[in-house]
Design an enzyme around this catalytic site. Structure first.
Site, short mmCIF file in Angstrom:
data_model
loop_
_atom_site.label_atom_id
_atom_site.label_comp_id
_atom_site.label_asym_id
_atom_site.label_seq_id
_atom_site.Cartn_x
_atom_site.Cartn_y
_atom_site.Cartn_z
N ASN A 8 -14.77 -25.09 -0.16
CA ASN A 8 -14.59 -26.23 0.75
C ASN A 8 -15.97 -26.50 1.37
O ASN A 8 -16.41 -25.78 2.26
CB ASN A 8 -13.56 -25.83 1.82
CG ASN A 8 -13.30 -26.94 2.81
OD1 ASN A 8 -13.91 -28.01 2.75
ND2 ASN A 8 -12.40 -26.69 3.74
N ARG A 90 -12.08 -28.37 -2.74
CA ARG A 90 -11.51 -29.41 -1.89
C ARG A 90 -12.42 -30.63 -2.03
O ARG A 90 -13.62 -30.54 -1.79
CB ARG A 90 -11.50 -28.94 -0.45
CG ARG A 90 -10.92 -29.98 0.47
CD ARG A 90 -10.90 -29.47 1.89
NE ARG A 90 -10.27 -30.45 2.74
CZ ARG A 90 -10.11 -30.30 4.04
NH1 ARG A 90 -10.52 -29.19 4.61
NH2 ARG A 90 -9.55 -31.22 4.75
N HIS A 178 -6.29 -35.20 4.87
CA HIS A 178 -5.57 -33.96 5.26
C HIS A 178 -4.38 -33.71 4.34
O HIS A 178 -3.45 -32.98 4.70
CB HIS A 178 -5.05 -34.04 6.73
CG HIS A 178 -6.10 -33.78 7.76
ND1 HIS A 178 -6.03 -34.31 9.03
CD2 HIS A 178 -7.24 -33.06 7.73
CE1 HIS A 178 -7.08 -33.94 9.74
NE2 HIS A 178 -7.85 -33.18 8.96
N ARG A 238 -14.61 -37.55 16.73
CA ARG A 238 -14.38 -38.87 16.12
C ARG A 238 -13.46 -39.71 17.00
O ARG A 238 -12.57 -39.16 17.65
CB ARG A 238 -13.76 -38.72 14.74
CG ARG A 238 -14.71 -38.14 13.71
CD ARG A 238 -14.02 -37.92 12.38
NE ARG A 238 -14.00 -36.52 12.01
CZ ARG A 238 -13.19 -35.98 11.10
NH1 ARG A 238 -12.32 -36.73 10.46
NH2 ARG A 238 -13.24 -34.70 10.84
N GLU A 376 -4.83 -24.67 3.64
CA GLU A 376 -5.31 -25.59 2.60
C GLU A 376 -5.89 -24.84 1.42
O GLU A 376 -5.76 -25.26 0.27
CB GLU A 376 -6.36 -26.53 3.21
CG GLU A 376 -5.76 -27.53 4.18
CD GLU A 376 -6.74 -28.01 5.24
OE1 GLU A 376 -7.23 -27.17 6.02
OE2 GLU A 376 -7.01 -29.21 5.29
#
Ligand code: ADP
Length: 390
Positions: A8, A90, A178, A238, A376
């Protein structure tokens, strides 16, 4: 022992996990290279949390992601006893086409390169370790797992913006992100709450990035992210949803350069921008500054509003699931978010919430509230194993 490496890659960090594939997937190690190009540090922990490596490197030795990937590869060759059979990555963007993970070949790389303009901050970083592995081990199967794939079943109505249609064909549309986390949670719900997994569920992935996803019978039908991972609820740094008129104001009236606007919206906004202090919810909860409280109240308020919108998309709500750093660890934020769902009959059980139990709602609650840790990397390892025929 055959093993799978899961990668990742971010802008300044490379996270990885190693899984044994014999008798089901088993996590062997978890590591990360942080501070790439500035103060590189490689840390690897074993399955029991024991520290296997803690090394500092000079920025000259690890100036970029390919160099970080080479260093991780060297560590693997030297210390890792298993036989690496595949690498799963990922990848933030699979565009409108990649509806599922895919074995990487030249065509896939070309397709993913075309998507760089849609995710300029992430896609290149995800491609760099893929290329580094090809250079060193062209024989090794690699799999790309996309953050967008899980949302590809959305209706075409949901995926549109109300701008002239030709932009949609050009790729200006809602993608959602996501997805690997939501896919994992949807699967996990079938195990831990089978009676609810087929219902109408909102999953709140609340980490440094944050979004909500509406699941109907385990499939994503709506999410708060859109064209980029800036939209939706406010995040650590963000902004979340913002009137596009604000951007016009910043560009035209304030004379900001596009790059400055980008940095403002991605790195200086959200909880950090509002609090003027930190993007870390722990620091904000511990602070008595009014700005820190405002930031958290706004975060919770916007999550409540978005949950209302997603409930409308689902036609009602059976369960709400908290996951990721904030969702898994903060009883305080969970309780506040649950309060925004009280109009739907949600009621939190204070003790269960404090214990981080799986089910944290009262028996009388009309919406069940769950805490389900996400994974994940395990999702990527599963897809990778599936695609190499394991
Ligand atoms: P990512 O993987 O996107 O970097 P995580 O899912 O690890 O993010 O979430 C990181 C965030 O989780 C941190 O910014 C922090 O605000 C929050 N967090 C972690 N632990 C706690 C806690 N005990 N209480 C509140 N927030 C927490």
């Amino acid at each position: 022992m055959d093993t799978i490496l899961v990668v990742n890659a971010g802008s300044s960090s490379l996270k990885f996990e190693i899984f044994a594939t014999d008798g089901g997937l088993r996590k062997l190690a978890k590591g990360q290279m942080e501070g790439i190009g500035t103060a590189p540090q490689l840390r690897v922990k074993g399955a029991g949390g024991e520290i296997l490596v803690d090394q500092n490197h000079s920025p000259g030795d690890v100036p970029d992601l390919p160099a970080a990937m080479r260093l991780v590869g060297a560590w693997l060759r030297e210390k890792h006893e298993g036989r690496l059979v595949a690498v799963g990555h990922r990848v933030v963007h699979g565009g409108a086409e990649y509806e599922r993970p895919v074995l990487i070949d030249d065509k896939v790389i070309r397709d993913l390169e075309k998507l760089v303009p849609l995710a300029p901050l992430h896609q290149e970083n995800n491609l760099a370790p893929i290329r580094a592995v090809i250079e060193r081990r062209p024989d090794l199967p690699q799999v790309a797992c996309f953050d967008t794939s899980f949302h590809r079943g959305h209706s075409v109505v949901a995926d549109h913006y109300a701008i002239p249609e030709h932009f949609f064909a050009e790729g200006v549309r809602r993608y959602g992100f996501h997805g690997l986390s939501y896919e994992y949670i949807a699967g996990r719900l079938r195990e831990v709450a089978p009676d609810i997994a087929g219902g109408r569920v909102i999953v709140a992935h609340l980490g440094s990035g944050a979004s909500l996803c509406a699941l109907s019978n385990g499939r994503s039908v709506e999410t708060t992210f859109g064209f980029t991972a800036l939209d939706g609820i406010p995040m650590g740094t963000r902004c979340g949803q913002i009137d596009p008129g604000v951007l016009l104001y910043l560009l035209q009236q304030r004379g900001m350069a596009p790059r400055e606007v980008q940095d403002l919206l991605y790195k200086e906004s959200g909880l950090k921008g509002l609090s003027g202090m930190s993007n870390d919810v722990r620091a904000l909860l511990a602070s008595d500054s009014p700005q820190a409280s405002l930031a958290l109240e706004h975060f919770v308020y916007r999550i409540g509003l978005s949950a209302g919108a997603l409930t409308a998309a689902l036609g009602g709500l059976d369960a709400f699931v908290f996951t990721a750093g904030i969702g898994e660890n903060s009883p305080d934020i969970r309780a506040r978010i649950a309060a925004t769902l009280s109009w739907l009959g949600a009621e939190v059980d204070v003790e269960k919430n404090a214990e981080q139990a799986l089910l944290i709602s009262t028996p009388a609650s009309k919406v069940r509230l769950y805490v389900v840790p996400t994974d994940e990397e395990l999702m990527i390892a599963r897809h990778t194993l599936g695609l190499i025929g394991g």
